[in-house]
Each structure stands twice: as structure tokens, then as C-alpha cells.
Design a protein around this motif. Structure first.
Motif, PDB file in Angstrom:
ATOM      1  N   LEU A 294       0.848  -1.189   0.000  1.00 55.66           N
ATOM      2  CA  LEU A 294       0.000   0.000   0.000  1.00 55.66           C
ATOM      3  C   LEU A 294       0.882   1.237   0.000  1.00 55.66           C
ATOM      4  O   LEU A 294       1.891   1.280   0.708  1.00 55.66           O
ATOM      5  N   VAL A 295       0.497   2.227  -0.790  1.00 57.83           N
ATOM      6  CA  VAL A 295       1.160   3.531  -0.761  1.00 57.83           C
ATOM      7  C   VAL A 295       0.090   4.591  -0.540  1.00 57.83           C
ATOM      8  O   VAL A 295      -0.965   4.575  -1.191  1.00 57.83           O
ATOM      9  N   PHE A 296       0.388   5.508   0.382  1.00 59.29           N
ATOM     10  CA  PHE A 296      -0.519   6.629   0.637  1.00 59.29           C
ATOM     11  C   PHE A 296       0.199   7.929   0.305  1.00 59.29           C
ATOM     12  O   PHE A 296       1.308   8.183   0.801  1.00 59.29           O
ATOM     13  N   LEU A 297      -0.429   8.743  -0.546  1.00 62.25           N
ATOM     14  CA  LEU A 297       0.142  10.016  -0.957  1.00 62.25           C
ATOM     15  C   LEU A 297      -0.357  11.110  -0.025  1.00 62.25           C
ATOM     16  O   LEU A 297      -1.554  11.434  -0.019  1.00 62.25           O
ATOM     17  N   ALA A 298       0.537  11.657   0.770  1.00 63.31           N
ATOM     18  CA  ALA A 298       0.206  12.739   1.710  1.00 63.31           C
ATOM     19  C   ALA A 298       1.043  13.950   1.329  1.00 63.31           C
ATOM     20  O   ALA A 298       1.925  14.391   2.066  1.00 63.31           O
ATOM     21  N   LEU A 299       0.767  14.495   0.140  1.00 67.36           N
ATOM     22  CA  LEU A 299       1.595  15.525  -0.476  1.00 67.36           C
ATOM     23  C   LEU A 299       0.990  16.914  -0.384  1.00 67.36           C
ATOM     24  O   LEU A 299       1.488  17.852  -1.003  1.00 67.36           O
ATOM     25  N   GLY A 300      -0.098  17.053   0.375  1.00 70.64           N
ATOM     26  CA  GLY A 300      -0.712  18.357   0.531  1.00 70.64           C
ATOM     27  C   GLY A 300      -1.813  18.603  -0.484  1.00 70.64           C
ATOM     28  O   GLY A 300      -2.191  17.716  -1.263  1.00 70.64           O
ATOM     29  N   PHE A 301      -2.309  19.836  -0.491  1.00 63.65           N
ATOM     30  CA  PHE A 301      -3.469  20.194  -1.304  1.00 63.65           C
ATOM     31  C   PHE A 301      -3.201  21.500  -2.043  1.00 63.65           C
ATOM     32  O   PHE A 301      -2.404  22.328  -1.598  1.00 63.65           O
ATOM     33  N   SER A 302      -3.899  21.684  -3.161  1.00 62.69           N
ATOM     34  CA  SER A 302      -3.666  22.877  -3.989  1.00 62.69           C
ATOM     35  C   SER A 302      -4.980  23.558  -4.340  1.00 62.69           C
ATOM     36  O   SER A 302      -5.381  23.589  -5.504  1.00 62.69           O
ATOM     37  N   GLY A 303      -5.654  24.074  -3.351  1.00 64.59           N
ATOM     38  CA  GLY A 303      -6.869  24.830  -3.580  1.00 64.59           C
ATOM     39  C   GLY A 303      -8.120  23.982  -3.534  1.00 64.59           C
ATOM     40  O   GLY A 303      -8.065  22.757  -3.372  1.00 64.59           O
ATOM     41  N   PRO A 304      -9.279  24.624  -3.695  1.00 68.69           N
ATOM     42  CA  PRO A 304     -10.546  23.888  -3.675  1.00 68.69           C
ATOM     43  C   PRO A 304     -10.711  23.013  -4.908  1.00 68.69           C
ATOM     44  O   PRO A 304     -10.095  23.256  -5.939  1.00 68.69           O
ATOM     45  N   GLU A 305     -11.549  21.991  -4.773  1.00 66.17           N
ATOM     46  CA  GLU A 305     -11.815  21.117  -5.902  1.00 66.17           C
ATOM     47  C   GLU A 305     -12.467  21.900  -7.034  1.00 66.17           C
ATOM     48  O   GLU A 305     -13.300  22.776  -6.803  1.00 66.17           O
ATOM     49  N   LYS A 306     -12.071  21.581  -8.249  1.00 67.89           N
ATOM     50  CA  LYS A 306     -12.699  22.203  -9.413  1.00 67.89           C
ATOM     51  C   LYS A 306     -14.037  21.509  -9.658  1.00 67.89           C
ATOM     52  O   LYS A 306     -14.092  20.316  -9.933  1.00 67.89           O
TER      53      LYS A 306
END
Length: 485
Positions: A393-405
Motif C-alpha cells: 500500500l502507498v498513501f500520498l500525503a503531499l498536501g493540497f492545492s486549492g478547492p476542488e474544481k
């Protein structure tokens, strides 16, 4: 001030965490009880500085020396009044905030900071225990209506302030329950959801209405919401997660952190009839990202019974002490050990992920890494340092870039900036009349204290828009920035 010699005679002391071998067997919060008399001594370390830099470190402008002094004196009712004067939800920030107030504490110039965060948490917990947290019902209703889209800390803060100002407020949430990331992103071992529920009960008693399972933009159009309500507050967060487009990204077993964490919370609360769809039990887990979200994945995987957990970070390991280029009172990037890091797992620094290795059936089997070196501010790969570590299993915890389009943003007719955040002016107003934005949706990914502070400020702006004036506080302007590097 509190104890005049407290900062000289008393050392910093936090509550002990429960033993690792005990706490990983359940999902309960990790900290043990601390005697109130011990907390009073910690509050007594506050110097009541002539210039309290902790105020500058706290986006909410918490009156920290005041309630430290009151707790030291045992005046708990007065202490919670001063704390609630600036913070709607100290039980959230006392558990989840990284405490920039403490890194700005004057005692921290040459000693360990006052345990501000713990004093804050215990102050509100004592208030709940003594039933001092009661509904604050407005004297009269304004006749104005407000829709709040999103029920995270920013949306809840705005809703509570506007309700108390006499407006009729409805909070729309697309999930089954109210709370946003507080409920679905924060693991139970960091904050039990009963903590959220008891505050929601207070808000309901005050008059705030909650509409769950409603996706604004689909179930109800944004344009219809604007027509139905006198004002709309957008508090949808910055949930557009960052991707990692490398070979093997489509392998079975690679997930975003926020695809995983809700399953852990549902499992912890006994809300599942079967095993969670994403389950780390008996598996080799790799987490990409060294921040809080990565640590949340780590603690969740441990409690699910992961075989091994490895957390990766492209940055070098931070220094143990405050770097000279990050002087007091800024928030320093230093090596920190969360409760999850104490429990199990390995942390690898200065590594970059090159490929997700998969078998012929498309199942994830490993992660190919290469060491990196930071040269002139840029990461360079170290030739010959490649290796593959096992991963199911790999979990990507790389942050967020604004609200969902989504269609919602088009329906509300709001503008976005170059970073994909919703544009707003100094009064949290968007380009669409009567539509306001607060929290991560306008600010970008940030801290819970900024979310609450922006929610409170936006509420003040909305109240003024609806009535021509306001008595609600306006803690910060949207352009305010933290003392962080």
C-alpha cells in the motif's frame, strides 16, 4: 502576571502519553490525565510579557497571558470566558494546532516555552466538565438568512458567529455527518469524534441548522442557493490533493491519504459492517510526505495492524534545534516526533520516488527510490543510489492545492487566482455579490487556527453586509500571514 518566579522555578511539563503497547490496541486519544494542580504550575510559568509575542503567533489573537493567569489562580469560569472571547472551538485547536504561539513565547528565547496549547485544552475541558459551555441564543432574529457551504472549522466558526448575531444559518455538507476534515481526516487517536459532536449539539441548540448529504452544485445549484439566501459563505476547504505522476501510479494499492483516512475513522467508530475497503492489516505500507497528514496515515496503519510502515520525505532531516535563519519568534522547521512516530515505522529523508513497482496483474509490490541532495535550493538525484523497498500500500500525503474544481464554483460565479484559490477582497467578499469565502478555499492549505480566525472574520463581514454594521469581532484580514518561514 501569574507566578512571578514560575518561569524560573518550574520546568515545562506536558501530560504523559499512554504506553505505546497499550494505545496501539485501541483508537482512543493518546494522552493521559494531568492533575489540575500540575497544569496550574505550568500556567504560572507565563511571564505576562510587556509585549506578548504569543499574540502575534496566534492568528486568533488568543488572550493567552490573561487566561494563563486565571488558570494559575484557579478562576476557571473567568478563564473560559476569556478563551471563548477569541476562539469558538478551543477543544479543536488545543488538540490539533501546531501551536505557533509557543514558538513565539518569550520564555522560549532561552528556555522551553509555556505549555500554552495544553492550558488552552484543559481550560475548555474543565468548562465542559463543569457544564459551563451552554448555548448562546440570540436575543432576537434579524430575518436574514445565510447558507454556509462546508462544515470544517472555518464553516462552523462562521456559522456559529452568524447564528449568535441573530441570522438564520444553514450549513450544507456533502458527507453523511458534519465536521469536514475534523471528522473524516483527523484520526480518532488525535481527536475523538465525541469532541466534535458535543460542540455541534451546542450549535444546534443555538439555532444553527445542518444539512448533511447535500452536494451543493449537484443536489442544489449554487445559483439556487444564492437566490434562496441573503448571503452565502463558501468554506469548502482546499481539498484538491496533489498528485504524483510517475510510472506505476495506476497500480492497485496506491491511494491518496484522504481516500484512506476516512476508512480508519469509520473503523474506529464501529461504523463498518465489514473490513474497511482500504486496510493496512498485514501489509507493507509506504507513506509519501512527512507532514501531519502522513503521520495520521502512519498511526492509522499501525492500529490496523500493518506489517511495516515507512514514511518518505524528499527534504533532508530537519535540525533538532532552531536554525539560525529561522529566529525567534518565527515558527521553526525542526525535527518533531508525533505520537504516531513513537509507535512504529521508519522515516527516510532525502529520497525521491521514481516508480511504483507492480506485478503482471497490476498489483503494487514496491516503491523505487533514489537519494537526493539539496544543492543551491534544488533537489538533485544521487547517481547509483537507487533501491526498491517492498510496498503493498502507498498513501500520498503531499498536501493540497486549492478547492476542488467543480460546477459549484462556476454556478456561484466566483473568480480564482493563479494558485486556484477563490479570490476575495479585504472583507472576504468574492467577485459575486453576497458570496463570501473563508478558510483554505480562499487562503490555501493552512492551519486550523487560521481557518477558525477566518471564519470569525468572514462572519463579521457578512453581518455588516446584511445589516450595515456589526458587533462581531474581525480578528484578521485575508492578507494577514503567519510568523512562519
Amino acid at each position: 502576571m501569574a507566578d512571578p518566579k514560575g518561569f524560573l522555578n518550574t520546568g515545562r511539563e506536558l501530560p504523559n502519553r499512554r504506553p505505546v503497547d497499550v494505545r496501539i490496541q485501541d483508537w482512543k486519544e493518546v494522552y493521559q490525565h494531568q492533575e489540575f494542580s500540575h497544569l496550574q504550575k505550568q500556567a504560572g510559568r507565563c511571564m505576562d510579557c510587556g509585549i506578548p509575542f504569543c499574540h502575534q503567533g496566534c492568528p486568533l489573537g488568543n488572550l493567552i497571558p490573561e487566561w494563563n493567569d486565571l488558570i494559575w489562580r484557579g478562576e476557571k469560569p473567568e478563564a473560559i470566558d476569556r478563551l471563548h472571547a477569541t476562539n469558538n472551538f478551543p477543544e479543536f485547536t488545543g488538540r490539533l494546532c501546531p501551536a505557533p504561539c509557543e514558538t513565539a513565547c518569550v520564555v522560549a528565547i532561552n528556555d522551553e516555552a509555556v505549555t500554552i496549547k495544553q492550558v488552552e485544552l484543559r481550560t475548555i475541558e474543565e468548562a465542559f466538565l463543569e457544564k459551563r459551555v451552554v448555548p448562546l441564543i440570540p436575543d432576537r432574529l434579524s430575518g436574514k438568512t445565510v447558507a454556509v457551504i462546508g462544515s470544517g472549522p472555518a464553516g462552523l466558526a462562521a456559522a456559529q458567529q452568524l447564528t449568535r448575531a441573530g441570522h438564520t444559518v444553514a450549513v450544507y455538507e456533502r458527507a453523511d455527518k458534519i465536521g469536514g476534515l475534523l471528522r473524516y481526516g483527523i484520526p480518532e487517536f488525535k481527536m475523538e469524534k465525541a469532541v466534535v459532536d458535543r460542540r455541534l449539539y451546542q450549535m444546534e441548540q443555538e439555532g444553527t441548522r445542518f444539512r448533511t448529504g447535500v452536494t451543493v452544485g449537484k443536489d442544489i445549484l449554487g445559483s439556487a442557493l444564492r437566490s434562496r439566501y441573503d448571503a452565502v459563505v463558501v468554506a469548502i476547504g482546499a481539498t484538491n490533493w496533489r498528485e504524483l505522476s510517475i510510472p506505476g501510479r495506476d497500480a492497485k494499492g496506491v491511494y491518496q491519504a484522504m481516500e484512506y483516512l476516512p476508512w480508519g475513522n469509520k473503523q474506529a467508530l464501529g461504523e463498518l459492517d465489514a473490513e474497511p475497503e482500504i486496510n493496512a492489516d498485514g501489509k507493507n505500507v509506504v507513506i509519501l510526505g512527512g507532514g501531519d497528514t502522513g503521520a495520521d496515515c502512519l498511526g492509522t496503519a499501525i492500529r490496523q495492524g500493518a506489517k511495516s510502515v515507512t514514511q518518505l520525505e524528499i527534504q533532508p532531516r530537519p535540525a533538532a534545534e532552531r536554525p539560525s535563519e529561522q529566529p525567534w519568534p518565527t515558527y521553526p522547521m525542526i525535527y518533531r516526533v508525533s505520537s504516531a512516530h513513537e509507535e512504529a515505522g521508519e522515516r527516510l529523508y532525502s529520497v525521491s520516488t521514481q516508480e511504483f513497482v507492480q506485478d503482471s496483474a497490476g498489483n503494487l509490490t514496491g516503491v523505487k527510490l533514489i537519494e537526493t541532495a539539496l544543492v543551491n535550493g534544488k533537489f538533485q538525484e544521487v547517481s547509483g543510489s537507487e533501491k526498491i523497498i517492498p510496498a503493498d500500500l502507498v498513501f500520498l500525503a503531499l498536501g493540497f492545492s486549492g478547492p476542488e474544481k467543480s460546477d459549484l464554483l462556476n454556478q456561484l460565479e466566483v473568480e480564482l487566482d493563479q494558485r486556484s484559490n477563490i479570490v476575495r477582497d479585504d472583507n472576504y467578499a468574492t467577485s459575486a455579490d453576497g458570496v463570501f469565502v473563508c478558510g483554505d478555499a480562499g487562503r490555501g492549505q493552512s492551519l486550523i487556527v487560521w481557518a477558525i480566525a477566518e471564519g470569525r472574520s468572514a462572519a463579521s463581514a457578512v453581518d455588516r453586509y446584511l445589516t450595515g454594521n456589526t458587533q462581531l469581532p474581525f480578528p484578521i484580514e485575508p492578507t494577514a500571514r503567519p510568523m512562519m518561514v
